[in-house]
Scaffold this motif. Structure first.
Motif, short mmCIF file in Angstrom:
data_model
loop_
_atom_site.label_atom_id
_atom_site.label_comp_id
_atom_site.label_asym_id
_atom_site.label_seq_id
_atom_site.Cartn_x
_atom_site.Cartn_y
_atom_site.Cartn_z
N ARG A 158 15.56 -10.17 8.38
CA ARG A 158 17.01 -10.25 8.20
C ARG A 158 17.42 -9.79 6.81
O ARG A 158 18.41 -9.06 6.65
N PHE A 159 16.67 -10.22 5.80
CA PHE A 159 17.00 -9.83 4.44
C PHE A 159 16.87 -8.31 4.28
O PHE A 159 17.73 -7.66 3.68
N ALA A 160 15.79 -7.74 4.80
CA ALA A 160 15.59 -6.30 4.69
C ALA A 160 16.69 -5.53 5.40
O ALA A 160 17.20 -4.53 4.88
N THR A 161 17.08 -6.00 6.57
CA THR A 161 18.14 -5.33 7.32
C THR A 161 19.46 -5.36 6.55
O THR A 161 20.21 -4.37 6.53
N ALA A 162 19.73 -6.48 5.90
CA ALA A 162 21.00 -6.64 5.20
C ALA A 162 21.04 -5.96 3.83
O ALA A 162 22.09 -5.49 3.40
N HIS A 163 19.88 -5.91 3.15
CA HIS A 163 19.91 -5.50 1.74
C HIS A 163 19.06 -4.28 1.39
O HIS A 163 19.24 -3.72 0.31
N VAL A 164 18.12 -3.92 2.24
CA VAL A 164 17.26 -2.77 1.94
C VAL A 164 17.70 -1.61 2.83
O VAL A 164 17.24 -1.47 3.96
N ARG A 165 18.58 -0.80 2.31
CA ARG A 165 19.19 0.26 3.12
C ARG A 165 18.86 1.66 2.63
O ARG A 165 19.07 2.63 3.34
N GLY A 166 18.38 1.77 1.41
CA GLY A 166 18.07 3.09 0.89
C GLY A 166 16.60 3.46 1.00
O GLY A 166 16.25 4.64 0.97
N ALA A 167 15.73 2.46 1.15
CA ALA A 167 14.29 2.69 1.24
C ALA A 167 13.86 2.86 2.69
O ALA A 167 14.62 2.56 3.62
N ALA A 168 12.63 3.31 2.87
CA ALA A 168 12.04 3.40 4.21
C ALA A 168 11.45 2.04 4.57
O ALA A 168 10.56 1.55 3.87
N VAL A 169 11.94 1.42 5.63
CA VAL A 169 11.49 0.09 6.05
C VAL A 169 10.68 0.21 7.33
O VAL A 169 11.13 0.82 8.31
N ARG A 170 9.50 -0.38 7.32
CA ARG A 170 8.62 -0.35 8.50
C ARG A 170 8.24 -1.78 8.88
O ARG A 170 7.87 -2.58 8.02
N VAL A 171 8.31 -2.08 10.16
CA VAL A 171 7.93 -3.40 10.66
C VAL A 171 6.44 -3.41 10.98
O VAL A 171 5.94 -2.54 11.70
N HIS A 172 5.74 -4.39 10.41
CA HIS A 172 4.32 -4.60 10.70
C HIS A 172 4.22 -5.88 11.54
O HIS A 172 4.73 -6.92 11.14
N PRO A 173 3.56 -5.85 12.70
CA PRO A 173 3.66 -6.96 13.65
C PRO A 173 2.95 -8.25 13.26
O PRO A 173 3.28 -9.31 13.80
N ASP A 174 1.99 -8.21 12.35
CA ASP A 174 1.18 -9.39 12.07
C ASP A 174 1.31 -9.79 10.61
O ASP A 174 0.83 -9.09 9.72
N ASN A 175 1.97 -10.93 10.37
CA ASN A 175 2.18 -11.37 9.00
C ASN A 175 0.88 -11.77 8.31
O ASN A 175 0.82 -11.83 7.08
N ARG A 176 -0.17 -12.03 9.08
CA ARG A 176 -1.45 -12.40 8.46
C ARG A 176 -2.15 -11.21 7.82
O ARG A 176 -3.00 -11.37 6.96
N THR A 177 -1.82 -9.99 8.27
CA THR A 177 -2.46 -8.79 7.72
C THR A 177 -1.49 -7.89 6.98
O THR A 177 -1.89 -6.84 6.47
N ILE A 178 -0.24 -8.29 6.90
CA ILE A 178 0.78 -7.40 6.33
C ILE A 178 0.54 -7.10 4.85
O ILE A 178 0.84 -6.01 4.37
N PHE A 179 -0.07 -8.03 4.13
CA PHE A 179 -0.25 -7.82 2.69
C PHE A 179 -1.31 -6.76 2.40
O PHE A 179 -1.30 -6.14 1.34
N GLU A 180 -2.20 -6.53 3.37
CA GLU A 180 -3.16 -5.44 3.22
C GLU A 180 -2.45 -4.09 3.23
O GLU A 180 -2.95 -3.11 2.66
N GLU A 181 -1.29 -4.01 3.89
CA GLU A 181 -0.54 -2.76 3.91
C GLU A 181 -0.11 -2.36 2.50
O GLU A 181 -0.14 -1.18 2.14
N VAL A 182 0.27 -3.35 1.70
CA VAL A 182 0.64 -3.07 0.31
C VAL A 182 -0.62 -2.87 -0.53
O VAL A 182 -0.72 -1.90 -1.30
N ALA A 183 -1.59 -3.76 -0.37
CA ALA A 183 -2.80 -3.69 -1.19
C ALA A 183 -3.52 -2.36 -1.03
O ALA A 183 -4.07 -1.80 -1.99
N GLU A 184 -3.53 -1.82 0.19
CA GLU A 184 -4.28 -0.59 0.47
C GLU A 184 -3.41 0.67 0.40
O GLU A 184 -3.85 1.75 0.78
N GLY A 185 -2.16 0.51 -0.10
CA GLY A 185 -1.33 1.67 -0.40
C GLY A 185 -0.54 2.27 0.74
O GLY A 185 0.06 3.34 0.59
N ARG A 186 -0.50 1.60 1.90
CA ARG A 186 0.29 2.13 3.01
C ARG A 186 1.76 1.75 2.91
O ARG A 186 2.60 2.25 3.65
N ALA A 187 2.07 0.81 2.02
CA ALA A 187 3.45 0.43 1.71
C ALA A 187 3.49 0.10 0.22
O ALA A 187 2.47 -0.18 -0.40
#
Length: 258
Positions: A158-187
């Motif tokens: 909800r926060f991203a939808t309301a406030h992040v409008r200029g960046a590229a936003v991608r939904v990752h389905p599993d919150n348990r692995t989502i931080f690896e997306e940032v750590a490994e450079g995919r986000a």
């Protein structure tokens, strides 16, 4: 035999009325009669509740769920749910109370009761440590080249939808692995509540860090979300007040965050 139009209309009106008046599924008397308290947990939000590899859940609110069930004199049943289905599962009477870092929002309060607030938190970015001084505002984030990842169904999306409008936003389905997306450079970053930012930064020490924002982007209470029954709310708040006053909840949260 098909269901006639009068029956269909009655069901539709019943569903609309339930959505407008709120959840009134199992009252406290029925919970005690059944001998079991059903607690909905997503199991993907540390330090509140996290499902380990073997399926068992740990975290501050898992401990609180056991304590609450004991205070009511019943057994505990943990019911897996998701942020996306949290509301529908409560409306469908799949669980009696949701725990595990649920933010208080007006739409949630419109259909079910919240307990006393257990803590307050706000949205902050978590980034690779090299970018800690880069993403310090929404203006710095809202750029076409910035890649934001978000988990579905909850207040982060909800926060991203309301406030992040200029960046590229991608939904990752599993919150348990989502931080690896940032750590490994995919986000480049994720925006989530501060407790999770701090927890995941410790877990990925030297790789992920809290962005050096001057203050959280927003503030919201967290509480337990339950079937609308005055007796149940009174019992939950009556159990919770001394837990908060004594500092037991704060200690459980701190221990789970280590």
């Amino acid at each position: 035999m098909g269901m006639g139009p009068v029956r269909i209309g009655a069901l539709a009106l019943g569903c609309l009325a339930a959505a407008q008046t709120g959840v009134s599924a199992r009252p406290l008397a029925a919970i005690r009669e059944s001998g079991t308290l059903r607690v909905g947990l997503t199991g993907d939000y540390a330090p509140y509740a996290i499902r380990r590899g073997e399926g068992a859940m740990t975290g501050a609110d898992v401990k609180m769920a056991h304590d609450l069930a004991r205070s009511l004199g019943v057994a505990l049943e943990i019911v897996p749910t998701t942020w996306k289905s949290l509301r529908d599962d409560l409306l469908a009477d799949r669980y009696d109370i949701a725990m595990g870092g649920v933010s208080v929002t007006p739409d949630r309060a419109a259909v079910a009761d919240f307990s006393l607030p257990v803590t307050q938190d706000g949205k902050r970015p978590i980034v690779r440590c090299a970018d800690a001084q880069r993403f310090v505002s929404l203006d710095a984030i809202n750029r076409p080249e910035v890649r934001v990842v978000v988990n579905p169904g909850g207040t982060n999306e909800r926060f991203a939808t309301a406030h992040v409008r200029g960046a590229a936003v991608r939904v990752h389905p599993d919150n348990r692995t989502i931080f690896e997306e940032v750590a490994e450079g995919r986000a480049d970053l994720m925006i989530t509540d501060g407790a999770e930012v701090d927890y995941q930064s410790r877990r990925h020490k030297g790789v992920l860090c809290p962005a050096a924002v001057p203050s959280p982007f927003d503030r919201a209470d967290k509480a337990y979300w339950m079937t609308r029954d005055p007796a149940l709310k009174a019992a939950v708040d009556g159990w919770l007040q001394p837990v908060l006053t004594s500092g037991a909840y704060a200690k459980a949260l701190a221990a789970a965050a280590e």
